[in-house]
Design a protein around this motif. Structure first.
Motif, PDB file in Angstrom:
ATOM      1  N   GLY A 171     -29.276  33.966  11.478  1.00 33.12           N
ATOM      2  CA  GLY A 171     -28.320  34.501  12.145  1.00 33.12           C
ATOM      3  C   GLY A 171     -28.261  36.261  12.486  1.00 33.12           C
ATOM      4  N   PRO A 172     -27.678  36.818  13.507  1.00 32.09           N
ATOM      5  CA  PRO A 172     -27.483  38.106  13.422  1.00 32.09           C
ATOM      6  C   PRO A 172     -26.610  38.685  12.430  1.00 32.09           C
ATOM      7  CG  PRO A 172     -27.115  36.876  15.717  1.00 32.09           C
ATOM      8  CD  PRO A 172     -26.916  35.985  14.587  1.00 32.09           C
ATOM      9  N   GLU A 173     -26.842  39.851  12.003  1.00 30.70           N
ATOM     10  CA  GLU A 173     -26.218  40.331  11.072  1.00 30.70           C
ATOM     11  C   GLU A 173     -25.627  41.885  11.481  1.00 30.70           C
ATOM     12  OE1 GLU A 173     -28.020  41.806   7.232  1.00 30.70           O
ATOM     13  OE2 GLU A 173     -29.963  41.630   8.322  1.00 30.70           O
ATOM     14  N   LEU A 174     -24.545  42.133  11.485  1.00 32.00           N
ATOM     15  CA  LEU A 174     -23.750  43.221  11.673  1.00 32.00           C
ATOM     16  C   LEU A 174     -24.439  44.645  10.934  1.00 32.00           C
ATOM     17  CD1 LEU A 174     -21.415  44.859  13.330  1.00 32.00           C
ATOM     18  CD2 LEU A 174     -20.051  44.681  11.332  1.00 32.00           C
TER      19      LEU A 174
ATOM     20  N   TYR B 123     -26.467  44.844  15.968  1.00 31.31           N
ATOM     21  CA  TYR B 123     -26.699  43.536  15.187  1.00 31.31           C
ATOM     22  C   TYR B 123     -28.218  43.466  15.060  1.00 31.31           C
ATOM     23  CZ  TYR B 123     -22.065  41.482  15.208  1.00 31.31           C
ATOM     24  OH  TYR B 123     -20.586  41.447  14.604  1.00 31.31           O
TER      25      TYR B 123
ATOM     26  N   LEU C  30     -16.996  39.697  22.475  1.00 29.29           N
ATOM     27  CA  LEU C  30     -18.351  40.583  22.740  1.00 29.29           C
ATOM     28  C   LEU C  30     -19.087  40.365  23.567  1.00 29.29           C
ATOM     29  CD1 LEU C  30     -19.158  41.102  18.826  1.00 29.29           C
ATOM     30  CD2 LEU C  30     -17.899  42.600  20.593  1.00 29.29           C
TER      31      LEU C  30
ATOM     32  N   MET D 134     -21.150  47.632  18.959  1.00 34.38           N
ATOM     33  CA  MET D 134     -21.878  47.161  17.829  1.00 34.38           C
ATOM     34  C   MET D 134     -23.388  46.934  18.075  1.00 34.38           C
ATOM     35  SD  MET D 134     -19.084  44.419  16.714  1.00 34.38           S
ATOM     36  CE  MET D 134     -17.297  44.712  17.009  1.00 34.38           C
TER      37      MET D 134
ATOM     38  N   TRP E 212     -23.004  40.571  24.961  1.00 28.22           N
ATOM     39  CA  TRP E 212     -24.297  40.910  24.159  1.00 28.22           C
ATOM     40  C   TRP E 212     -25.375  41.358  25.209  1.00 28.22           C
ATOM     41  CZ3 TRP E 212     -24.224  40.312  18.921  1.00 28.22           C
ATOM     42  CH2 TRP E 212     -23.194  39.732  18.263  1.00 28.22           C
TER      43      TRP E 212
ATOM     44  N   GLN F 180     -17.859  40.352  14.135  1.00 28.85           N
ATOM     45  CA  GLN F 180     -18.318  38.943  14.012  1.00 28.85           C
ATOM     46  C   GLN F 180     -19.366  38.717  13.058  1.00 28.85           C
ATOM     47  OE1 GLN F 180     -18.802  37.196  17.746  1.00 28.85           O
ATOM     48  NE2 GLN F 180     -17.204  38.342  18.764  1.00 28.85           N
ATOM     49  N   TYR F 181     -19.148  37.792  12.033  1.00 28.86           N
ATOM     50  CA  TYR F 181     -20.123  37.466  11.080  1.00 28.86           C
ATOM     51  C   TYR F 181     -20.617  36.287  11.212  1.00 28.86           C
ATOM     52  CZ  TYR F 181     -17.745  41.613   8.765  1.00 28.86           C
ATOM     53  OH  TYR F 181     -17.514  42.885   8.676  1.00 28.86           O
ATOM     54  N   PHE F 182     -21.852  36.089  11.300  1.00 28.69           N
ATOM     55  CA  PHE F 182     -22.819  34.975  11.620  1.00 28.69           C
ATOM     56  C   PHE F 182     -23.324  34.086  10.530  1.00 28.69           C
ATOM     57  CE2 PHE F 182     -23.401  35.206  16.240  1.00 28.69           C
ATOM     58  CZ  PHE F 182     -22.781  36.648  16.603  1.00 28.69           C
ATOM     59  N   GLY F 183     -23.180  32.751  10.918  1.00 27.42           N
ATOM     60  CA  GLY F 183     -23.995  31.705   9.974  1.00 27.42           C
ATOM     61  C   GLY F 183     -25.207  31.849  10.285  1.00 27.42           C
TER      62      GLY F 183
END
Lengths: 110, 113
Positions: free
Chosen positions: A43-46, A36, A98, A34, A100, B102-105
């Motif tokens: 925050g990180p976004e996909l 991000y 995951l 992935m 990173w 994964q979806y982060f805040g």
């Protein structure tokens, strides 16, 4: 040796350039990969998700995985100032965990 | 729909105090992750929940750190007797059907004085 290696940069390019971001990984069991994007103080976004080897394209973004060389790439075409962010690669196997990279800081200059 | 939310967004505390950080995952997501991110550092995995159980707590840095999840939803990360080195951004993420993603805040920025 970290399981996922990523050059932290920073990388600075002019607007409109093609950007190439890269990671390497060491664990042959990794199956999914992935990218991000993380803007400052967010925050990180996909951005992209790839399973196994091959290419995946989404608009200006292309993710590429070469499992034979354990190499992961993200290409950004026609880069924009709004692409300025930190890009994180991540890889994982069956355990839902995951691993990173440290992230590459990208600045696209108008 | 609503994303992952975290509270508080910022927390300043004195060394030695306890803090609680909260994460509300995306509704229906069974996987929940806590990470720590220090300035210039990557994401440091802390703990992973599947439902209310934590099959992987391997990233918790010391016994001052604990986390729980109730009702398969909200999670709380507790840091006891905070130290200055605990200062960081604490990120929560949740995972859905494709639990690899994964979806982060937005994170909680913790500063220990």
């Amino acid at each position: 040796q970290k399981e996922v290696e990523q050059d932290p940069g920073p990388l600075s390019v002019p607007e409109g350039a093609i950007v190439s971001l890269n990671c390497t990984y060491s664990n042959s069991a990794f199956q999914y990969f992935m990218w991000y994007r993380q803007y400052s103080r967010k925050g990180p976004e996909l951005l992209m998700y790839t399973y196994s080897s091959g290419n995946k394209e989404d608009g200006r973004f292309t993710a590429q995985v070469d499992k034979s060389s354990k190499y992961i790439s993200l290409f950004i075409r026609d880069s924009q100032p709004s692409d300025s962010a930190t890009y994180l690669c991540a890889s994982g196997g069956n355990n839902r965990k995951l691993i990173w990279g440290l992230g590459t800081s990208l600045a696209v200059n108008p | 729909g609503a994303g992952v939310s975290q509270s508080p967004s910022n927390k300043v505390t004195e060394k030695g105090k306890d803090v609680e950080l909260r994460c509300d995952p995306i509704s229906g997501h069974t996987a929940l992750y806590w990470y720590r991110q220090s300035l210039g550092q990557g994401l440091e995995f802390l703990i992973y929940f599947q439902g209310n159980s934590a099959p992987d707590k391997s990233g918790l840095p010391s016994d001052r750190f604990s986390a729980e999840r109730t009702g398969g939803s909200v999670s709380t990360l507790t840091i006891q007797r905070t130290q200055q080195e605990d200062s960081a951004v604490y990120l929560c993420a949740s995972g859905g059907v494709l639990q690899e993603t994964q979806y982060f805040g937005p994170g909680t920025r913790l500063l220990v004085l």
